[in-house]
Write an enzyme that holds these catalytic residues in place. Sequence first.
Site, PDB file in Angstrom:
ATOM      1  N   SER A  60       0.836  -1.201   0.000  1.00  0.00           N
ATOM      2  CA  SER A  60       0.000   0.000   0.000  1.00  0.00           C
ATOM      3  C   SER A  60       0.869   1.248   0.000  1.00  0.00           C
ATOM      4  O   SER A  60       1.938   1.270   0.626  1.00  0.00           O
ATOM      5  CB  SER A  60      -0.883  -0.013   1.251  1.00  0.00           C
ATOM      6  OG  SER A  60      -1.377   1.279   1.507  1.00  0.00           O
ATOM      7  N   GLY A 113     -10.517   6.789   7.366  1.00  0.00           N
ATOM      8  CA  GLY A 113     -11.154   6.936   8.680  1.00  0.00           C
ATOM      9  C   GLY A 113     -11.847   8.275   8.859  1.00  0.00           C
ATOM     10  O   GLY A 113     -12.017   8.746   9.981  1.00  0.00           O
ATOM     11  N   ALA A 114     -12.264   8.915   7.750  1.00  0.00           N
ATOM     12  CA  ALA A 114     -12.846  10.258   7.832  1.00  0.00           C
ATOM     13  C   ALA A 114     -14.344  10.260   7.511  1.00  0.00           C
ATOM     14  O   ALA A 114     -14.920  11.289   7.214  1.00  0.00           O
ATOM     15  CB  ALA A 114     -12.106  11.195   6.875  1.00  0.00           C
ATOM     16  N   SER A 118     -13.613   4.720   3.322  1.00  0.00           N
ATOM     17  CA  SER A 118     -12.406   4.172   2.712  1.00  0.00           C
ATOM     18  C   SER A 118     -12.413   2.641   2.772  1.00  0.00           C
ATOM     19  O   SER A 118     -11.900   1.973   1.884  1.00  0.00           O
ATOM     20  CB  SER A 118     -11.168   4.729   3.415  1.00  0.00           C
ATOM     21  OG  SER A 118     -11.274   4.554   4.810  1.00  0.00           O
ATOM     22  N   ASP A 163     -22.668   1.324   2.721  1.00  0.00           N
ATOM     23  CA  ASP A 163     -21.439   1.758   2.058  1.00  0.00           C
ATOM     24  C   ASP A 163     -21.091   0.950   0.809  1.00  0.00           C
ATOM     25  O   ASP A 163     -20.873   1.527  -0.264  1.00  0.00           O
ATOM     26  CB  ASP A 163     -20.284   1.792   3.068  1.00  0.00           C
ATOM     27  CG  ASP A 163     -20.574   2.766   4.208  1.00  0.00           C
ATOM     28  OD1 ASP A 163     -21.481   3.607   4.045  1.00  0.00           O
ATOM     29  OD2 ASP A 163     -19.913   2.686   5.239  1.00  0.00           O
TER      30      ASP A 163
HETATM   31  C1  GLA Z   1     -20.776   3.869   8.970  1.00  0.00           C
HETATM   32  C2  GLA Z   1     -21.274   2.466   8.632  1.00  0.00           C
HETATM   33  C3  GLA Z   1     -22.520   2.531   7.765  1.00  0.00           C
HETATM   34  C4  GLA Z   1     -23.581   3.442   8.385  1.00  0.00           C
HETATM   35  C5  GLA Z   1     -22.972   4.797   8.765  1.00  0.00           C
HETATM   36  C6  GLA Z   1     -23.940   5.679   9.542  1.00  0.00           C
HETATM   37  O1  GLA Z   1     -20.331   4.500   7.824  1.00  0.00           O
HETATM   38  O2  GLA Z   1     -20.270   1.730   7.970  1.00  0.00           O
HETATM   39  O3  GLA Z   1     -23.004   1.221   7.546  1.00  0.00           O
HETATM   40  O4  GLA Z   1     -24.170   2.805   9.493  1.00  0.00           O
HETATM   41  O5  GLA Z   1     -21.815   4.633   9.552  1.00  0.00           O
HETATM   42  O6  GLA Z   1     -25.009   6.094   8.748  1.00  0.00           O
END
Ligand code: GLA
Length: 378
Positions: A60, A113-114, A118, A163
């Site tokens: 990486s 982590g923001a 990611s 996500d």
């Molecule tokens: C993180 C989790 C998602 C969701 C959001 C809050 O990003 O990975 O699945 O729960 O928090 O909406």
Amino acid sequence: MEFEQRFGSPRPRQFFAPGRVNLMGAHLDYNGGPVMPLAIDRGTFVALRARADRRLRFASTFSTESLEADLDELPPARSGSWWDYPLGVLREVPVNAAASGLDVLFGGNLAVGAGLSSSASICVGTAMALSEVWGLDLDPMARVRAALRAEREFVGVRCGIMDPFAIGLAKQGSLLWLDCKDESTLHLPLDFERVSLVVADSGVRRELAAGFFNQRVDECRRALEILKEAQPDAACLRDVLPETLEARRGALAEVLERRASHVVGEVARTFEARDALLEDRPGDFGERMTRAHESLRDLFEVSCVELDCLVETAVAQEGVLGGRLTGAGFGGCAVILVRRGAEEGLVARLGEVFRARFGRETAVEVYAADRGPREIEP
Ligand code: GLA
């Protein structure tokens, strides 16, 4: 290029998977509610090349640590290192006994982590890259499933489905409407001729974020158990009617009452936001985003002073439609919806106020929407 420096072999194939912001439906995915995420033009690059043997090498650009393993003897458990994510995906795809080894370099332009996902970005990108290089023919949904299982089963985070869906099913110029109860999806247009997205990073990263996240998941589960006594047909917190919550408030511990109130309110706001979008009322959409932030701050308690400052400063600014924290919270980024033409003033103002208040810089940038995972020229 860097791939050649690391592995000594030129001409890899290269893939890109975006990150995401979620505009509405905060902490609703694991409560069975609707969410409205959008893929962004920042993400993960996966450069890879088949080898003549069965060795696997993962490196990486973010870390000096790398993984070397044999395809026939993969590490059986997570290690706590960054490569748990792609390794978890690799374990979820149907690897052929004759599959070649791989040299893989991961990189990207997404803050880690923001709150910009990611982790799902590297997982979906890996699923696509492996599918293409090994000829596995995984369709977008199969890649989403592999990414999700990798994070839940191998990495061990109790994340919801939003996500990987947001990233894996992205379409140019559209928000994804995802109903997390039945996993139905709709692509809704957001008019980028008229509005822009500004993302401001609070710079706050909580080491314990995963612990706080799992705690919220648990609190929601406990609130549901109690509310079910009054509404037995509620399969998830999203099903709980406002009148059920009203009638049972006294039965819930205060903290559980706040969590349930956020979820019930956010479900209603997310449907209102969808109507606002479909009826071309961007101002009303943005207003729901700002209400969502207030609820995340006061009821779900996942904001922090830096994020509150960014959102409050933004919404007081000319041309801003709304703003809120994005992702799980406890730090990370705020996302702001702004009328086209007003971005520059907003970026300058946020930088100035943040610097004056916290004595450090914040990264504030205009983001564009992205069309989803794809192969790109290396
Ligand atoms: C993180 C989790 C998602 C969701 C959001 C809050 O990003 O990975 O699945 O729960 O928090 O909406």
